[in-house]
Write a protein that holds these residues in place. Structure first.
Motif, PDB file in Angstrom:
ATOM      1  N   ASP A  54     -50.725 -30.018  -9.604  1.00 32.31           N
ATOM      2  CA  ASP A  54     -50.605 -31.382  -9.099  1.00 32.31           C
ATOM      3  C   ASP A  54     -49.237 -31.952  -9.499  1.00 32.31           C
ATOM      4  OD1 ASP A  54     -51.478 -33.739  -7.815  1.00 32.31           O
ATOM      5  OD2 ASP A  54     -52.065 -34.594  -9.742  1.00 32.31           O
ATOM      6  N   GLY A  55     -48.256 -31.064  -9.624  1.00 31.96           N
ATOM      7  CA  GLY A  55     -46.909 -31.481  -9.989  1.00 31.96           C
ATOM      8  C   GLY A  55     -46.539 -31.070 -11.402  1.00 31.96           C
ATOM      9  N   ASN A  56     -45.234 -31.060 -11.674  1.00 25.15           N
ATOM     10  CA  ASN A  56     -44.686 -30.700 -12.987  1.00 25.15           C
ATOM     11  C   ASN A  56     -45.198 -29.350 -13.475  1.00 25.15           C
ATOM     12  OD1 ASN A  56     -43.179 -33.066 -13.175  1.00 25.15           O
ATOM     13  ND2 ASN A  56     -44.878 -34.166 -14.109  1.00 25.15           N
ATOM     14  N   LEU A  57     -45.253 -28.394 -12.573  1.00 21.38           N
ATOM     15  CA  LEU A  57     -45.805 -27.081 -12.897  1.00 21.38           C
ATOM     16  C   LEU A  57     -45.019 -26.385 -14.008  1.00 21.38           C
ATOM     17  CD1 LEU A  57     -47.933 -25.000 -12.237  1.00 21.38           C
ATOM     18  CD2 LEU A  57     -46.468 -24.133 -10.426  1.00 21.38           C
ATOM     19  N   LEU A  58     -43.681 -26.401 -13.927  1.00 21.70           N
ATOM     20  CA  LEU A  58     -42.872 -25.726 -14.944  1.00 21.70           C
ATOM     21  C   LEU A  58     -43.017 -26.402 -16.304  1.00 21.70           C
ATOM     22  CD1 LEU A  58     -39.645 -24.815 -12.951  1.00 21.70           C
ATOM     23  CD2 LEU A  58     -41.561 -23.343 -13.583  1.00 21.70           C
ATOM     24  N   ASP A  59     -43.106 -27.728 -16.320  1.00 23.96           N
ATOM     25  CA  ASP A  59     -43.322 -28.440 -17.587  1.00 23.96           C
ATOM     26  C   ASP A  59     -44.661 -28.054 -18.199  1.00 23.96           C
ATOM     27  OD1 ASP A  59     -40.899 -29.756 -17.362  1.00 23.96           O
ATOM     28  OD2 ASP A  59     -41.785 -31.556 -16.471  1.00 23.96           O
ATOM     29  N   ALA A  60     -45.687 -27.984 -17.378  1.00 23.67           N
ATOM     30  CA  ALA A  60     -47.025 -27.630 -17.871  1.00 23.67           C
ATOM     31  C   ALA A  60     -47.045 -26.198 -18.402  1.00 23.67           C
ATOM     32  CB  ALA A  60     -48.060 -27.800 -16.766  1.00 23.67           C
ATOM     33  N   LEU A  61     -46.423 -25.268 -17.672  1.00 23.95           N
ATOM     34  CA  LEU A  61     -46.365 -23.886 -18.145  1.00 23.95           C
ATOM     35  C   LEU A  61     -45.565 -23.780 -19.440  1.00 23.95           C
ATOM     36  CD1 LEU A  61     -45.903 -21.893 -14.826  1.00 23.95           C
ATOM     37  CD2 LEU A  61     -47.778 -21.642 -16.466  1.00 23.95           C
ATOM     38  N   GLY A  62     -44.434 -24.480 -19.503  1.00 30.07           N
ATOM     39  CA  GLY A  62     -43.610 -24.450 -20.710  1.00 30.07           C
ATOM     40  C   GLY A  62     -44.352 -24.985 -21.921  1.00 30.07           C
ATOM     41  N   ALA A  63     -45.052 -26.096 -21.757  1.00 29.39           N
ATOM     42  CA  ALA A  63     -45.821 -26.674 -22.862  1.00 29.39           C
ATOM     43  C   ALA A  63     -46.956 -25.746 -23.287  1.00 29.39           C
ATOM     44  CB  ALA A  63     -46.374 -28.034 -22.454  1.00 29.39           C
ATOM     45  N   SER A  64     -47.619 -25.134 -22.321  1.00 35.91           N
ATOM     46  CA  SER A  64     -48.723 -24.228 -22.618  1.00 35.91           C
ATOM     47  C   SER A  64     -48.226 -22.995 -23.378  1.00 35.91           C
ATOM     48  CB  SER A  64     -49.418 -23.821 -21.317  1.00 35.91           C
ATOM     49  OG  SER A  64     -50.478 -22.950 -21.576  1.00 35.91           O
ATOM     50  N   ILE A  65     -47.105 -22.437 -22.943  1.00 32.21           N
ATOM     51  CA  ILE A  65     -46.537 -21.261 -23.611  1.00 32.21           C
ATOM     52  C   ILE A  65     -46.074 -21.629 -25.021  1.00 32.21           C
ATOM     53  CG2 ILE A  65     -44.575 -19.671 -23.573  1.00 32.21           C
ATOM     54  CD1 ILE A  65     -44.929 -19.663 -20.467  1.00 32.21           C
ATOM     55  N   LYS A  66     -45.417 -22.781 -25.170  1.00 37.21           N
ATOM     56  CA  LYS A  66     -44.963 -23.217 -26.498  1.00 37.21           C
ATOM     57  C   LYS A  66     -46.143 -23.376 -27.450  1.00 37.21           C
ATOM     58  CE  LYS A  66     -42.447 -26.835 -28.909  1.00 37.21           C
ATOM     59  NZ  LYS A  66     -41.720 -28.089 -28.800  1.00 37.21           N
ATOM     60  N   ASN A  67     -47.207 -24.017 -27.000  1.00 39.46           N
ATOM     61  CA  ASN A  67     -48.384 -24.196 -27.848  1.00 39.46           C
ATOM     62  C   ASN A  67     -49.027 -22.865 -28.214  1.00 39.46           C
ATOM     63  OD1 ASN A  67     -48.225 -26.980 -28.076  1.00 39.46           O
ATOM     64  ND2 ASN A  67     -49.387 -27.311 -26.208  1.00 39.46           N
ATOM     65  N   THR A  68     -49.058 -21.940 -27.271  1.00 42.18           N
ATOM     66  CA  THR A  68     -49.628 -20.622 -27.543  1.00 42.18           C
ATOM     67  C   THR A  68     -48.810 -19.887 -28.586  1.00 42.18           C
ATOM     68  OG1 THR A  68     -50.498 -20.532 -25.291  1.00 42.18           O
ATOM     69  CG2 THR A  68     -50.351 -18.453 -26.476  1.00 42.18           C
ATOM     70  N   LEU A  69     -47.480 -19.958 -28.486  1.00 44.02           N
ATOM     71  CA  LEU A  69     -46.621 -19.307 -29.474  1.00 44.02           C
ATOM     72  C   LEU A  69     -46.757 -19.960 -30.851  1.00 44.02           C
ATOM     73  CD1 LEU A  69     -43.436 -18.639 -27.324  1.00 44.02           C
ATOM     74  CD2 LEU A  69     -45.084 -16.951 -28.172  1.00 44.02           C
ATOM     75  N   LEU A  70     -46.915 -21.280 -30.893  1.00 47.13           N
ATOM     76  CA  LEU A  70     -47.122 -21.961 -32.175  1.00 47.13           C
ATOM     77  C   LEU A  70     -48.438 -21.536 -32.813  1.00 47.13           C
ATOM     78  CD1 LEU A  70     -45.812 -25.541 -31.349  1.00 47.13           C
ATOM     79  CD2 LEU A  70     -44.749 -23.846 -32.854  1.00 47.13           C
ATOM     80  N   LEU A  71     -49.479 -21.371 -31.994  1.00 48.26           N
ATOM     81  CA  LEU A  71     -50.760 -20.885 -32.520  1.00 48.26           C
ATOM     82  C   LEU A  71     -50.628 -19.459 -33.042  1.00 48.26           C
ATOM     83  CD1 LEU A  71     -53.274 -22.266 -29.877  1.00 48.26           C
ATOM     84  CD2 LEU A  71     -53.106 -22.920 -32.280  1.00 48.26           C
ATOM     85  N   LEU A  72     -49.875 -18.621 -32.328  1.00 48.52           N
ATOM     86  CA  LEU A  72     -49.644 -17.242 -32.777  1.00 48.52           C
ATOM     87  C   LEU A  72     -48.902 -17.241 -34.104  1.00 48.52           C
ATOM     88  CD1 LEU A  72     -49.697 -14.167 -32.243  1.00 48.52           C
ATOM     89  CD2 LEU A  72     -47.513 -14.467 -31.056  1.00 48.52           C
ATOM     90  N   LYS A  73     -47.891 -18.096 -34.234  1.00 47.14           N
ATOM     91  CA  LYS A  73     -47.128 -18.185 -35.479  1.00 47.14           C
ATOM     92  C   LYS A  73     -48.034 -18.616 -36.626  1.00 47.14           C
ATOM     93  CE  LYS A  73     -43.220 -20.467 -37.612  1.00 47.14           C
ATOM     94  NZ  LYS A  73     -42.778 -21.799 -37.874  1.00 47.14           N
ATOM     95  N   ALA A  74     -48.846 -19.644 -36.420  1.00 47.42           N
ATOM     96  CA  ALA A  74     -49.756 -20.121 -37.461  1.00 47.42           C
ATOM     97  C   ALA A  74     -50.752 -19.036 -37.846  1.00 47.42           C
ATOM     98  CB  ALA A  74     -50.485 -21.367 -36.987  1.00 47.42           C
ATOM     99  N   PHE A  75     -51.280 -18.319 -36.862  1.00 47.68           N
ATOM    100  CA  PHE A  75     -52.244 -17.252 -37.130  1.00 47.68           C
ATOM    101  C   PHE A  75     -51.607 -16.142 -37.954  1.00 47.68           C
ATOM    102  CE2 PHE A  75     -53.909 -13.076 -35.907  1.00 47.68           C
ATOM    103  CZ  PHE A  75     -55.209 -13.196 -36.378  1.00 47.68           C
ATOM    104  N   THR A  76     -50.393 -15.714 -37.575  1.00 43.96           N
ATOM    105  CA  THR A  76     -49.741 -14.619 -38.308  1.00 43.96           C
ATOM    106  C   THR A  76     -49.357 -15.049 -39.715  1.00 43.96           C
ATOM    107  OG1 THR A  76     -47.627 -15.159 -37.266  1.00 43.96           O
ATOM    108  CG2 THR A  76     -48.910 -13.395 -36.272  1.00 43.96           C
ATOM    109  N   GLU A  77     -48.943 -16.322 -39.887  1.00 41.53           N
ATOM    110  CA  GLU A  77     -48.632 -16.802 -41.237  1.00 41.53           C
ATOM    111  C   GLU A  77     -49.878 -16.797 -42.111  1.00 41.53           C
ATOM    112  OE1 GLU A  77     -46.816 -20.571 -40.515  1.00 41.53           O
ATOM    113  OE2 GLU A  77     -44.825 -19.692 -40.205  1.00 41.53           O
ATOM    114  N   ASP A  78     -51.007 -17.247 -41.572  1.00 42.60           N
ATOM    115  CA  ASP A  78     -52.267 -17.223 -42.315  1.00 42.60           C
ATOM    116  C   ASP A  78     -52.681 -15.793 -42.638  1.00 42.60           C
ATOM    117  OD1 ASP A  78     -52.414 -19.955 -42.275  1.00 42.60           O
ATOM    118  OD2 ASP A  78     -53.907 -20.053 -40.665  1.00 42.60           O
TER     119      ASP A  78
END
Length: 89
Positions: A54-78
């Motif tokens: 419904d618009g801003n597709l690249l922004d939504a994908l970028g935010a989703s990928i960034k959040n996923t990578l942050l979760l991966l980083k937190a998981f690996t640190e733990d």
């Protein structure tokens, strides 16, 4: 982002770094992804799925990928913290 819904996933595998630039990838310093310097590195595969747009597709994908990578980083640190702390006991 309206009613735009996206899903991102990250798959991590161990691989062999480029022999010419073992700590570089795509112009970014990926030294944090080296498991064994010059021998083994993490290869990340990122998938993005558009559920609805419904618009801003690249922004939504970028935010989703960034959040996923942050979760991966937190998981690996733990994971690393728990592995090393259990060895010290």
């Amino acid at each position: 982002m309206g009613a735009t819904d996206v899903i991102a996933s990250v798959k991590a595998e161990l691989g062999k770094p480029n022999s010419l630039q073992p700590n570089k990838g795509a112009g970014i310093d990926f030294s944090l992804f080296l498991a064994v310097l010059g021998k083994i590195c993490w290869e990340l595969y990122i998938d993005g799925l558009v559920v609805s747009s419904d618009g801003n597709l690249l922004d939504a994908l970028g935010a989703s990928i960034k959040n996923t990578l942050l979760l991966l980083k937190a998981f690996t640190e733990d994971l690393m913290t728990s592995c090393f702390s259990s060895r010290l006991l």
